[in-house]
Motif scaffolding. Structure first.
Motif, PDB file in Angstrom:
ATOM      1  N   GLU A 226     -19.496 103.485 -43.115  1.00 11.25           N
ATOM      2  CA  GLU A 226     -20.312 102.727 -42.164  1.00 11.25           C
ATOM      3  C   GLU A 226     -21.039 101.587 -42.878  1.00 11.25           C
ATOM      4  N   SER A 227     -21.579 101.861 -44.062  1.00 11.82           N
ATOM      5  CA  SER A 227     -22.294 100.843 -44.825  1.00 11.82           C
ATOM      6  C   SER A 227     -21.371  99.698 -45.212  1.00 11.82           C
ATOM      7  N   ALA A 228     -20.141 100.036 -45.625  1.00 11.07           N
ATOM      8  CA  ALA A 228     -19.179  98.998 -45.996  1.00 11.07           C
ATOM      9  C   ALA A 228     -18.828  98.129 -44.790  1.00 11.07           C
ATOM     10  N   ALA A 229     -18.751  98.748 -43.619  1.00  9.93           N
ATOM     11  CA  ALA A 229     -18.438  97.990 -42.402  1.00  9.93           C
ATOM     12  C   ALA A 229     -19.536  96.978 -42.096  1.00  9.93           C
ATOM     13  N   THR A 230     -20.788  97.414 -42.134  1.00 13.37           N
ATOM     14  CA  THR A 230     -21.888  96.484 -41.848  1.00 13.37           C
ATOM     15  C   THR A 230     -21.991  95.416 -42.928  1.00 13.37           C
ATOM     16  N   SER A 231     -21.574  95.757 -44.164  1.00 14.43           N
ATOM     17  CA  SER A 231     -21.587  94.770 -45.247  1.00 14.43           C
ATOM     18  C   SER A 231     -20.650  93.600 -44.966  1.00 14.43           C
ATOM     19  N   LEU A 232     -19.633  93.854 -44.125  1.00 14.79           N
ATOM     20  CA  LEU A 232     -18.657  92.827 -43.780  1.00 14.79           C
ATOM     21  C   LEU A 232     -18.929  92.207 -42.407  1.00 14.79           C
ATOM     22  N   GLY A 233     -20.130  92.446 -41.880  1.00 15.21           N
ATOM     23  CA  GLY A 233     -20.515  91.821 -40.616  1.00 15.21           C
ATOM     24  C   GLY A 233     -20.103  92.570 -39.370  1.00 15.21           C
ATOM     25  N   LEU A 234     -19.654  93.834 -39.523  1.00  8.93           N
ATOM     26  CA  LEU A 234     -19.242  94.628 -38.364  1.00  8.93           C
ATOM     27  C   LEU A 234     -20.401  95.478 -37.860  1.00  8.93           C
ATOM     28  N   ALA A 235     -20.413  95.731 -36.559  1.00 10.30           N
ATOM     29  CA  ALA A 235     -21.381  96.643 -35.937  1.00 10.30           C
ATOM     30  C   ALA A 235     -22.825  96.289 -36.265  1.00 10.30           C
ATOM     31  N   VAL A 236     -23.110  94.979 -36.328  1.00  9.91           N
ATOM     32  CA  VAL A 236     -24.479  94.513 -36.537  1.00  9.91           C
ATOM     33  C   VAL A 236     -24.790  93.473 -35.469  1.00  9.91           C
ATOM     34  N   GLN A 237     -26.028  93.056 -35.409  1.00  3.79           N
ATOM     35  CA  GLN A 237     -26.415  92.048 -34.437  1.00  3.79           C
ATOM     36  C   GLN A 237     -25.819  90.684 -34.796  1.00  3.79           C
ATOM     37  N   ALA A 238     -25.605  89.886 -33.767  1.00  9.16           N
ATOM     38  CA  ALA A 238     -25.084  88.529 -33.969  1.00  9.16           C
ATOM     39  C   ALA A 238     -26.041  87.553 -33.303  1.00  9.16           C
ATOM     40  N   PRO A 239     -27.171  87.270 -33.933  1.00  9.62           N
ATOM     41  CA  PRO A 239     -28.217  86.486 -33.272  1.00  9.62           C
ATOM     42  C   PRO A 239     -27.830  85.051 -32.953  1.00  9.62           C
ATOM     43  N   LYS A 240     -26.805  84.518 -33.626  1.00 14.17           N
ATOM     44  CA  LYS A 240     -26.419  83.125 -33.390  1.00 14.17           C
ATOM     45  C   LYS A 240     -25.252  82.985 -32.420  1.00 14.17           C
ATOM     46  N   LEU A 241     -24.665  84.094 -31.994  1.00 15.24           N
ATOM     47  CA  LEU A 241     -23.453  84.006 -31.183  1.00 15.24           C
ATOM     48  C   LEU A 241     -23.725  83.351 -29.833  1.00 15.24           C
ATOM     49  N   GLY A 242     -24.774  83.792 -29.153  1.00 12.53           N
ATOM     50  CA  GLY A 242     -25.129  83.185 -27.878  1.00 12.53           C
ATOM     51  C   GLY A 242     -24.269  83.603 -26.719  1.00 12.53           C
ATOM     52  N   ALA A 243     -23.546  84.712 -26.839  1.00  6.28           N
ATOM     53  CA  ALA A 243     -22.686  85.178 -25.754  1.00  6.28           C
ATOM     54  C   ALA A 243     -22.521  86.686 -25.874  1.00  6.28           C
ATOM     55  N   ASP A 244     -22.147  87.312 -24.774  1.00  2.00           N
ATOM     56  CA  ASP A 244     -21.892  88.750 -24.795  1.00  2.00           C
ATOM     57  C   ASP A 244     -20.663  89.050 -25.654  1.00  2.00           C
ATOM     58  N   ALA A 245     -20.763  90.086 -26.467  1.00  2.00           N
ATOM     59  CA  ALA A 245     -19.646  90.444 -27.336  1.00  2.00           C
ATOM     60  C   ALA A 245     -19.802  91.878 -27.812  1.00  2.00           C
ATOM     61  N   PHE A 246     -18.687  92.467 -28.252  1.00  2.32           N
ATOM     62  CA  PHE A 246     -18.685  93.779 -28.895  1.00  2.32           C
ATOM     63  C   PHE A 246     -18.270  93.557 -30.339  1.00  2.32           C
ATOM     64  N   LEU A 247     -19.169  93.868 -31.269  1.00  2.10           N
ATOM     65  CA  LEU A 247     -18.899  93.597 -32.675  1.00  2.10           C
ATOM     66  C   LEU A 247     -18.524  94.839 -33.467  1.00  2.10           C
ATOM     67  N   GLY A 248     -18.227  95.906 -32.763  1.00  2.00           N
ATOM     68  CA  GLY A 248     -17.707  97.070 -33.457  1.00  2.00           C
ATOM     69  C   GLY A 248     -18.602  98.279 -33.399  1.00  2.00           C
ATOM     70  N   SER A 249     -17.994  99.437 -33.626  1.00  5.01           N
ATOM     71  CA  SER A 249     -18.705 100.711 -33.680  1.00  5.01           C
ATOM     72  C   SER A 249     -18.047 101.573 -34.754  1.00  5.01           C
ATOM     73  N   VAL A 250     -18.825 101.920 -35.750  1.00  5.30           N
ATOM     74  CA  VAL A 250     -18.336 102.762 -36.848  1.00  5.30           C
ATOM     75  C   VAL A 250     -19.313 103.923 -36.995  1.00  5.30           C
ATOM     76  N   PRO A 251     -18.893 105.157 -36.664  1.00  4.86           N
ATOM     77  CA  PRO A 251     -19.828 106.288 -36.731  1.00  4.86           C
ATOM     78  C   PRO A 251     -20.301 106.550 -38.144  1.00  4.86           C
ATOM     79  N   GLY A 252     -21.567 106.933 -38.275  1.00  2.00           N
ATOM     80  CA  GLY A 252     -22.114 107.264 -39.591  1.00  2.00           C
ATOM     81  C   GLY A 252     -21.916 108.711 -39.961  1.00  2.00           C
ATOM     82  N   ASN A 253     -21.487 109.513 -39.011  1.00  2.00           N
ATOM     83  CA  ASN A 253     -21.249 110.932 -39.269  1.00  2.00           C
ATOM     84  C   ASN A 253     -19.860 111.308 -38.769  1.00  2.00           C
ATOM     85  N   ALA A 254     -19.048 111.868 -39.642  1.00  2.00           N
ATOM     86  CA  ALA A 254     -17.718 112.348 -39.278  1.00  2.00           C
ATOM     87  C   ALA A 254     -17.221 113.269 -40.381  1.00  2.00           C
ATOM     88  N   ASP A 255     -16.610 114.374 -39.991  1.00  2.00           N
ATOM     89  CA  ASP A 255     -16.097 115.353 -40.959  1.00  2.00           C
ATOM     90  C   ASP A 255     -14.631 115.631 -40.684  1.00  2.00           C
TER      91      ASP A 255
END
Length: 664
Positions: free
Chosen positions: A467-496
């Motif tokens: 999950e940390s690596a995903a957010t490091s690459l701009g995934l599943a985080v806020q996009a304050p400059k986008l200015g439009a509705d969007a889905f930027l990803g979902s990466v669960p932090g817990n999985a076994d």
């Protein structure tokens, strides 16, 4: 003694009552009458009031006539302090009207007169508006500004007023001809539903123009004015409408603008009127207020009963202005979309049957240059709102997590034909080269997309690290400059177990949109997380863009189901570093030089780095698959997606090659 006491108490009560009566100067009654008057005026109904000097019914009729032009607006009316003078009183009445987005305020004076134990209002015209004269009513004129343009890169006009022709039956010119027959002929000519249009024409009034279709006047119109005029009652009305270059151009992103529907007018609460142009969907709806501007409005007096033609002929104009607000033009909405690349992306997807998308970003700035959703998306914004398992494109994230835990592109991993985790068997894609099995470099496992090698490395990478690596690459985080509705990803932090294993190959609960996949590739090219930007001047509008799905419609039925997604976190506090990005770039280049995206080696210009992905979905046997590929080419990052597309390399790959080659 008891009787005497009661007599004394009774006399005392009478004395007190007499004293109160003597002190009551009638103020409470006058104040009550003033409040009732204000309430009745606010309701535009004084029929139940006590009126002096005019019959209550006649006063009510005059009230409604004076304010008829302001319908459906009603005023807010508040009574001020009452000034008492014996059996007379005066009170200020503070009127506030909401006229569209404007506010008209004024104060009139009301006179009250006491007759017996009741207070009556002395009816005058100035009670309704202080400058109104007998025999006058109000007249409202609204001037709507032209809708502002939506601009693209270099201020290219993406949406602007373009010529159109409204084709329909004008029942005032049909003469003795049969309206139904004319409607049927016109429907056949322009290709609309004949039965529905005939019914619509028959149900309309004798003064109606019943539109059948609106055609672009762009040189490609095949139905001529002469063909239309040959049908009794048929007319071609030339006009201009805010349109994109073509009907399909970026439609899912931009939305549309058209005359407001009855439902939209009703929901607007007076902010819209018949004939207004309003945005529906995409940026047109989200930034409607900015693009539409504000109407100009003027309230004038006019002699009651005088027609518009008589007023036009009068010299001087008999009307007097009581209130006026100038129209305020809308502000053009500036975006980063490149019209050439957007059209190229749409042309590239034109022959793709399933839902599909191409997104192109500028890694150096985050500018969204193209966000195209193919015809199979049926108008849905697959490019920005789709939620799909990304398959092996997610190995870019896996590799970053592995590198952070001490591995390099040359580190050895085990690539086996299959691997079993908690009873579930995972395998490589069909046709995986036998020569790439065994103990291979991480770079080779990435280049050939060895599923088993990455799953076998799962113990070296926790789900939290993924999950940390995903957010490091701009995934599943806020996009304050986008200015439009969007889905930027979902990466669960817990999985076994099998869920963690599935995450290592971009399946399970990992979801990306094509926009998010392009951001991931762009972050590698940039050497730092890329925050996307689409709208350059959002003004006062606060869009809801971020990592949470904020779609205005539902994904297609075959889209991977999305688990509930919590609000997106801010940008990662551990962004990808230039050194980490360089290692990932090395591995993405290997996909082209030695992996199964060798077909990209012939793309002219800067060397291409890529990653393919194939993600299973649904319950079919064998399962259907999403086809993905992401690539970087100089200062361009691209994601190509086909929902039911087979393998990423064989389906999305050729689309990417075509796009990159033509993009230059």
């Amino acid at each position: 003694m008891g009787k005497t006491k009661n007599l004394v108490l009774g006399l005392a009560a009478l004395m007190i009552a007499g004293s109160l009566t003597a002190c009551d100067d009638g103020r409470s009654g006058a104040e009550g009458a003033a409040k009732q008057l204000a309430s009745s005026l606010a309701a535009l109904d004084v029929g139940s009031l006590a009126v002096d000097g005019k019959d209550a019914a006649a006063a009510n009729e005059q009230l409604k006539a004076v304010f008829a032009a302001l319908d459906p607006a009603k005023p807010s009316v508040e009574s001020g302090p009452v000034k008492l003078d014996g059996d007379k009183a005066s009170v200020p009445l503070n009127f506030t009207w909401k006229i569209g987005t404007a506010e008209w305020k004024y104060t009139s004076q009301a006179a009250l007169k006491k007759s017996g134990d009741k207070w009556a209002v002395q009816w005058t015209t100035t009670l309704l508006e202080p400058d109104l004269k007998d025999g006058e009513v109000l007249d409202k004129t609204v001037n709507s500004p032209s809708r502002a343009d939506i601009l693209g890169a270099g201020d290219a006009k993406l949406v602007s007023y373009r010529p159109v022709v409204h084709v329909g039956i004008d029942k005032t010119t049909i003469g003795s001809a049969d309206p139904a027959a004319s409607a049927a002929k016109l429907a056949q000519l322009v290709g609309v539903d004949e039965a529905a249009y005939v019914k619509q024409v028959q149900a309309s009034g004798p003064q109606a123009f019943v539109s059948a279709i609106t055609l672009r006047e762009d040189g490609n119109r095949t139905v001529t004015d002469q063909q239309i005029a040959a049908i009794p009652g048929a007319r071609a009305i030339h006009d201009f409408l805010p349109l994109a270059p073509t009907r399909a151009f970026a439609r899912a992103v931009l939305g549309t603008a058209a005359e407001a529907s009855a439902e939209q007018i009703q929901k607007a609460g007076g902010a819209l009127k018949v004939g207004d142009t309003v945005g529906t969907g995409g940026l047109q709806e989200q930034y409607d207020a900015q693009l539409r501007g504000q109407d100009g409005v003027s309230i004038k007096t006019r002699p009651q009963g005088m027609t518009d033609d008589q007023i036009k002929a009068a010299n001087p104009d008999p009307r007097r202005v009581l209130f006026a607000v100038n129209a305020k033009p809308g502000d053009p909405l500036k975006t980063t979309l490149d019209p050439r690349l957007q059209q190229l992306a749409e042309d590239t997807l034109a022959g793709v049957g399933p839902a599909s998308a191409i997104v192109a970003l500028r890694p150096s700035t985050g500018a969204v240059l193209a966000a195209a959703s193919g015809p199979g998306s049926n108008g849905y914004n697959t490019a920005m709102l789709g939620q799909y398992a990304p398959g092996s494109t997610f190995k870019i994230v896996d590799s970053l997590a592995l590198i952070r835990n001490g591995m390099t592109p040359d580190s050895k991993v085990e690539c086996t034909p299959t691997i079993t985790v908690d009873g579930r068997t995972f395998k490589n894609a069909e046709g995986y080269p036998v020569s790439s099995l065994g103990s291979v470099a991480l770079r080779d496992a990435f280049a050939h997309s060895c599923n088993t090698a990455f799953i076998s490395s799962r113990d070296k990478v926790s789900q939290v690290q993924l999950e940390s690596a995903a957010t490091s690459l701009g995934l599943a985080v806020q996009a304050p400059k986008l200015g439009a509705d969007a889905f930027l990803g979902s990466v669960p932090g817990n999985a076994d177990g099998t869920e963690h294993a599935a995450s290592m190959i971009g399946q399970g609960k990992v979801l990306l949109s094509p926009l998010a996949a392009a951001i991931m590739a762009a972050s590698v090219a940039h050497g730092a997380p890329v925050s996307p930007q689409l709208v350059l001047n959002p003004g006062a509008v606060s869009p809801s863009a971020g990592a949470t799905p904020t779609a205005s419609g539902a994904p297609s039925s075959s889209a991977s189901p999305a688990a509930p997604v919590s609000p997106a976190p801010p940008a990662s506090d551990k962004p990808v570093t230039p050194a980490e990005a360089a290692a990932l770039s090395d591995m993405m280049r290997a996909v082209v030089t030695s992996g199964h995206a060798g077909f990209l080696a012939s793309v002219p210009g800067a060397p291409v780095g890529a990653k393919t992905g194939t993600a299973e979905f649904g319950n079919d046997n064998p399962p259907k698959t999403h086809a993905w590929i992401v690539a970087v080419h100089g200062d361009l990052a691209v994601a190509v997606f086909v929902e039911d597309g087979g393998l990423g390399a064989t389906t999305s790959g050729p689309l990417l090659k075509s796009f990159l080659t033509a993009a230059g």
